[in-house]
Design a protein around this motif. Structure first.
Motif, short mmCIF file in Angstrom:
data_model
loop_
_atom_site.label_atom_id
_atom_site.label_comp_id
_atom_site.label_asym_id
_atom_site.label_seq_id
_atom_site.Cartn_x
_atom_site.Cartn_y
_atom_site.Cartn_z
N THR A 184 60.37 52.06 55.23
CA THR A 184 60.35 51.79 53.63
C THR A 184 58.96 52.93 53.60
OG1 THR A 184 60.25 49.28 54.26
CG2 THR A 184 59.46 49.81 52.13
N PHE A 185 58.30 52.98 54.23
CA PHE A 185 57.37 54.17 53.49
C PHE A 185 57.95 55.38 53.53
CE2 PHE A 185 53.25 51.19 54.56
CZ PHE A 185 52.50 51.72 53.98
N ILE A 186 58.63 56.06 54.86
CA ILE A 186 59.19 56.82 54.70
C ILE A 186 60.44 56.93 53.35
CG2 ILE A 186 61.17 58.50 56.08
CD1 ILE A 186 59.78 56.55 58.34
N ASP A 187 61.03 55.55 53.17
CA ASP A 187 61.83 55.48 51.75
C ASP A 187 61.46 56.03 50.41
OD1 ASP A 187 63.64 54.91 54.48
OD2 ASP A 187 63.81 52.35 53.42
N GLU A 199 66.14 42.94 48.26
CA GLU A 199 65.80 43.09 47.68
C GLU A 199 65.52 43.80 46.07
OE1 GLU A 199 64.95 38.28 46.92
OE2 GLU A 199 66.26 37.97 47.93
N ALA A 200 64.60 44.81 47.08
CA ALA A 200 63.06 45.54 45.61
C ALA A 200 64.02 46.79 45.23
CB ALA A 200 62.43 46.16 47.10
N ALA A 201 64.07 46.99 43.96
CA ALA A 201 64.93 47.56 42.91
C ALA A 201 64.92 49.21 44.00
CB ALA A 201 64.11 47.39 41.73
N ASP A 209 55.80 47.17 48.18
CA ASP A 209 54.62 45.68 47.39
C ASP A 209 54.99 44.30 47.88
OD1 ASP A 209 52.92 47.16 46.83
OD2 ASP A 209 53.62 47.51 44.69
N GLU A 210 56.91 44.17 47.29
CA GLU A 210 57.05 43.13 47.87
C GLU A 210 56.90 42.92 48.83
OE1 GLU A 210 58.28 40.99 45.60
OE2 GLU A 210 57.63 42.84 44.32
N ILE A 211 56.75 43.34 49.96
CA ILE A 211 56.83 43.12 51.23
C ILE A 211 55.66 42.68 51.96
CG2 ILE A 211 56.99 44.26 53.25
CD1 ILE A 211 58.79 46.17 53.24
#
Lengths: 207, 207
Positions: free
Chosen positions: B142-145, B85-87, B94-96
DNA sequence: AGGGCGATCTTGGCGCCGTAAAGATATCTT
DNA sequence: AAGATATCTTTACGGCGCCAAGATCGCCCT
């Protein structure tokens, strides 16, 4: 007279059983682990009857409170030592973090009791605000030493809390064997701690 | 036939007691807290004799393992949802983190069981390496993203571990009443979490 | 179809636990 | 010296985790 250990002070007609019970509990915690710690076992270890502890502690949890309190004192001392020995405030922040996690790793059972009892009471048994000299306040003051604005209390508290959270989190994660290879790759456990703290950049947000 | 709840699947001649026991344990954990959870109480809650659970679990700890496993699955889902759901990737980190701490705060007893059983086995029951889709790997990806170098495995693992440590630490600290006023000053618990994560700058070290 | 069989559940029991009540003992006070 | 008081022991109760033996029920095989 034929006691196992005639000790320093005896304010009562027998030995200082309260002291002996705390020591016995600590010993059992370290050797047998937290799950094996029963009040009866502590009494056995101290050489008294199963009901004797109830003259010094209201119940089992109050004995554990006493053990935890000694743990917090030990942690306080470890943090004070790390702060005193650091070359400069920025380094002190990292060294305090390392000392914190090392304490937790070297006294896992006591550390667990410290947070278990705190959780049960929803009470962090460490002075958090004001001018106290608790470990928490020492960390906060080290942030000031490192250049944080002493008047922005909210930012200060946030920084201290963030640092404490990461140290506590790291202390718990360090137990898991999944991170063994990362410790090894970094050349040891302490280096692993240092790398994590560096990654988090505790003092990095100071202006 | 006159069961309290005739349920979906019954692979055995009776109801699905294993399922019922896990549910009963979860229910008791949430309502009475971890200290009140005895195997006998779980059996009572499920409406069977005290020895019945032993046909489905080797011992009490194995039942708790099952409860913990469901907890990890729930946490996985919460993290996947936050990420989806994060933009953008930076916000996703942060949202995680917020989703993690919120899960821990909303299911304190289960969360505690999750880490208690993990600690006892010194085994983090979450896939940490490889291409798995565990919560831990989701954070790493997500860090890779967000721009981390996917080839610097050590840095990647360090970042993920550091983030996980802070989230876990914050989840435990958030229970303490000492931080109530900080939560209030920031306008709510979630804002407190956000502020701590921002202070730690999870994605800040990416190049 | 029905007889055996194995999986499931109950009963009863063991030793441990936390803790309360009542009795014994040693020290302190006066 | 004597009573009060703090300390420790004994005894007991209910609950716990767990084990072993017996009862019960569905399922499979012939």
């Amino acid at each position: 007279m034929s006691n196992t250990q005639a000790a320093e002070s005896r304010p009562y007609h027998h030995g200082d059983l309260r002291r002996a019970l705390i020591d016995a509990a600590t010993r059992l915690l370290e050797t047998e682990g937290p799950s094996a710690l029963s009040l009866r076992a502590v009494a056995r270890e101290a050489g008294v009857s199963p009901a004797a502890p109830y003259h010094h502690f209201k119940d089992k949890s109050e004995l554990l409170d006493a053990v935890a309190a000694e743990g917090w004192t030990m942690l306080d001392n470890a943090i004070a030592k790390a702060r005193a020995e650091a070359a400069n405030p920025a380094e002190a922040l990292d060294e305090i973090g390392v000392a914190y996690v090392c304490f937790a790793r070297q006294n896992p059972a006591i550390y667990r009791v410290m947070y278990d009892t705190a959780r049960d009471k929803e009470d962090f048994p460490v002075e958090v605000d004001g001018g106290g000299d608790s470990a928490y306040c020492k960390v906060r003051d080290t942030f000031i030493d490192a250049g944080a604005n002493p008047n922005d209390l909210q930012e200060l508290e946030l920084a201290t809390t963030a640092a404490w959270c990461s140290a506590h989190g790291l202390a718990e994660m360090a137990n898991f064997k999944q991170f063994e290879h990362l410790k090894a790759a970094l050349g040891g456990e302490v280096e692993f701690f240092r790398a994590v703290f560096k990654r988090l950049g505790l003092a990095g947000h100071l202006r």
